[in-house]
Scaffold this active site. Structure first.
Site, PDB file in Angstrom:
ATOM      1  N   CYS A 150    -111.665 -72.185 -51.610  1.00 52.70           N
ATOM      2  CA  CYS A 150    -112.420 -72.721 -50.511  1.00 52.70           C
ATOM      3  C   CYS A 150    -113.125 -71.477 -50.102  1.00 52.70           C
ATOM      4  O   CYS A 150    -112.515 -70.475 -49.854  1.00 52.70           O
ATOM      5  CB  CYS A 150    -111.293 -73.064 -49.190  1.00 52.70           C
ATOM      6  SG  CYS A 150    -112.395 -73.729 -47.919  1.00 52.70           S
ATOM      7  N   GLY A 151    -114.576 -71.617 -50.201  1.00 53.11           N
ATOM      8  CA  GLY A 151    -115.317 -70.416 -49.922  1.00 53.11           C
ATOM      9  C   GLY A 151    -115.296 -69.794 -48.343  1.00 53.11           C
ATOM     10  O   GLY A 151    -115.082 -68.737 -48.077  1.00 53.11           O
ATOM     11  N   HIS A 152    -115.619 -70.947 -47.822  1.00 56.80           N
ATOM     12  CA  HIS A 152    -115.404 -70.381 -46.163  1.00 56.80           C
ATOM     13  C   HIS A 152    -114.052 -69.926 -45.851  1.00 56.80           C
ATOM     14  O   HIS A 152    -114.092 -68.733 -45.089  1.00 56.80           O
ATOM     15  CB  HIS A 152    -115.848 -71.735 -45.399  1.00 56.80           C
ATOM     16  CG  HIS A 152    -114.904 -72.271 -44.721  1.00 56.80           C
ATOM     17  ND1 HIS A 152    -114.105 -73.455 -45.386  1.00 56.80           N
ATOM     18  CD2 HIS A 152    -114.019 -72.093 -43.639  1.00 56.80           C
ATOM     19  CE1 HIS A 152    -113.198 -73.881 -44.599  1.00 56.80           C
ATOM     20  NE2 HIS A 152    -112.989 -73.169 -43.437  1.00 56.80           N
ATOM     21  N   HIS A 185    -115.530 -84.189 -53.739  1.00 56.80           N
ATOM     22  CA  HIS A 185    -116.518 -83.826 -52.782  1.00 56.80           C
ATOM     23  C   HIS A 185    -118.017 -84.174 -52.975  1.00 56.80           C
ATOM     24  O   HIS A 185    -118.574 -84.365 -54.198  1.00 56.80           O
ATOM     25  CB  HIS A 185    -116.801 -82.059 -52.588  1.00 56.80           C
ATOM     26  CG  HIS A 185    -115.461 -81.221 -52.259  1.00 56.80           C
ATOM     27  ND1 HIS A 185    -114.210 -81.224 -52.924  1.00 56.80           N
ATOM     28  CD2 HIS A 185    -115.226 -80.482 -51.147  1.00 56.80           C
ATOM     29  CE1 HIS A 185    -113.418 -80.453 -52.261  1.00 56.80           C
ATOM     30  NE2 HIS A 185    -113.992 -79.843 -51.275  1.00 56.80           N
ATOM     31  N   CYS A 206    -120.499 -74.842 -46.843  1.00 59.61           N
ATOM     32  CA  CYS A 206    -119.770 -74.942 -47.815  1.00 59.61           C
ATOM     33  C   CYS A 206    -119.907 -73.965 -49.090  1.00 59.61           C
ATOM     34  O   CYS A 206    -120.703 -74.159 -49.965  1.00 59.61           O
ATOM     35  CB  CYS A 206    -119.773 -76.321 -48.252  1.00 59.61           C
ATOM     36  SG  CYS A 206    -118.384 -76.772 -49.793  1.00 59.61           S
ATOM     37  N   GLY A 207    -118.947 -72.901 -49.155  1.00 57.48           N
ATOM     38  CA  GLY A 207    -118.985 -71.923 -50.355  1.00 57.48           C
ATOM     39  C   GLY A 207    -118.982 -72.420 -51.737  1.00 57.48           C
ATOM     40  O   GLY A 207    -119.864 -72.066 -52.800  1.00 57.48           O
ATOM     41  N   THR A 208    -117.970 -73.285 -52.159  1.00 56.59           N
ATOM     42  CA  THR A 208    -117.825 -73.739 -53.420  1.00 56.59           C
ATOM     43  C   THR A 208    -119.063 -75.116 -53.560  1.00 56.59           C
ATOM     44  O   THR A 208    -119.412 -75.155 -54.852  1.00 56.59           O
ATOM     45  CB  THR A 208    -116.419 -74.453 -53.542  1.00 56.59           C
ATOM     46  OG1 THR A 208    -116.240 -75.377 -52.375  1.00 56.59           O
ATOM     47  CG2 THR A 208    -115.233 -73.592 -53.297  1.00 56.59           C
ATOM     48  N   ASP A 263    -118.184 -80.582 -43.680  1.00 58.17           N
ATOM     49  CA  ASP A 263    -118.058 -79.198 -43.633  1.00 58.17           C
ATOM     50  C   ASP A 263    -118.964 -78.735 -42.908  1.00 58.17           C
ATOM     51  O   ASP A 263    -120.212 -78.841 -42.736  1.00 58.17           O
ATOM     52  CB  ASP A 263    -118.169 -78.464 -45.028  1.00 58.17           C
ATOM     53  CG  ASP A 263    -117.733 -76.993 -45.248  1.00 58.17           C
ATOM     54  OD1 ASP A 263    -117.850 -76.461 -44.052  1.00 58.17           O
ATOM     55  OD2 ASP A 263    -117.330 -76.735 -46.344  1.00 58.17           O
TER      56      ASP A 263
END
Length: 309
Positions: free
Chosen positions: A85-87, A205, A235-237, A231
């Site tokens: 999870c990027g964030h 997603h 969304c980082g990913t 999100d």
């Protein structure tokens, strides 16, 4: 149980820093499965109402498998567990700095899908170098109920995404319900047709894109996460998956900046490089702010101690 709450560009993260379950000393993926099999009540009680909310993403701090990493984290949400999870990784880094467990500069965080490098440029801004991202399939055409023909790409950015370049309506908060319904229908069609990611992994997603509202951004997105909640961050990913698709089409060069804007107007500043194996390594920069330091109590007589499912 002690938790630190933060948000990254509007998307909340709750980090368990004390009192979490003991998952042993296996690989982080093994410990993630043990968390799910034996301690899922902790996930539910931490994330779901009455203590949490559907938008909340959790991270359990764990001892890393070796000393290359400053910390290890297992990510989870209202529906289950996330590989990356990027964030939340940015939130974890800012939380570690808030706790004075790390200083500014370069750190490494271990996740169930691999290690990531994080540079803390100040106490509230971090850049994540993600796990390798790639475009798996392009121009996948679906016939979706009430939407008609929908074309998208399947890509990996730490989670599996179906990326649709044409959103069914304008990406603004007033259209949240319509965007959510459309994304759920697309995900259901992927499931009905058994369209999967590599190695048979589910595509959980869904991401829509439109031109950005800000003149200095490149794109605006809406991401529906597992659990059918959008999100708040870009969304980082999901942005990593987008960059992999742009690179695949020759539309974004290594080192070129891509500014991704979320539905609420927050943004990630991103780019990518190619590693020695030719894989796409994205860099995602965002801001996170600690907004709470709490002790959660689980009373044995509380009928909702493990969350309201």
């Amino acid at each position: 149980m002690r938790v630190i709450d933060s948000h990254t560009e509007g998307e909340p993260t709750r980090v368990i820093v004390e009192g979490g379950p003991d998952l042993g000393t296996g690989t982080l993926e093994e410990r993630r499965w043990k968390f799910e099999r034996e301690f899922d009540h902790v996930r539910r009680g931490t994330i779901l109402e009455p203590r949490g909310s559907d938008a909340l993403v959790g991270a359990l701090l764990c001892p890393p498998t070796d000393n290359r990493f400053s910390a290890a984290a297992i990510f989870f949400n209202n529906d289950g567990y996330l590989g990356m999870c990027g964030h939340a990784t940015i939130g974890v880094a800012v939380t570690l700095a808030h706790l004075e467990r790390v200083g500014l500069g370069q750190i490494a965080i271990e996740t169930p899908v691999g290690g990531v490098s994080v540079e803390l440029t100040d106490p509230n801004q971090a850049t994540v170098e993600n796990v390798p991202s790639f475009c798996y399939r392009r121009d996948v055409v679906l016939d979706v109920e009430d939407l008609g023909e929908v074309t998208g790409s399947i890509a990996w950015g730490g989670n599996w995404f179906f990326l649709v370049d044409e959103a069914p309506c304008e990406i603004v908060r007033d259209n949240e319900a319509e965007l959510t319904r459309a994304a759920i229908k697309i995900r259901a069609e992927l499931e009905a047709r058994a369209i999967l990611g590599r190695d048979g992994q589910p595509i959980d997603h869904i991401e829509f894109f439109q031109p950005a509202h800000s003149v200095d951004a490149d794109s605006r997105n809406f991401v529906l996460c597992p659990g059918s909640v959008y999100d708040r961050s870009p969304c980082g990913t999901g942005t990593s998956a987008k960059l992999a698709c742009l690179a695949e089409r020759g539309e974004l060069a290594p080192g070129q900046t891509w500014i991704q804007e979320s539905m609420i107007g927050s943004r990630f500043v991103t780019s990518y490089r190619l590693n020695e194996a030719g894989e796409i390594i994205t860099r995602v920069t965002g801001r996170a702010y600690v907004c709470g330091d709490a002790e959660l109590h689980f009373h044995p007589d509380d009928p909702f101690a493990n969350g309201i499912s």
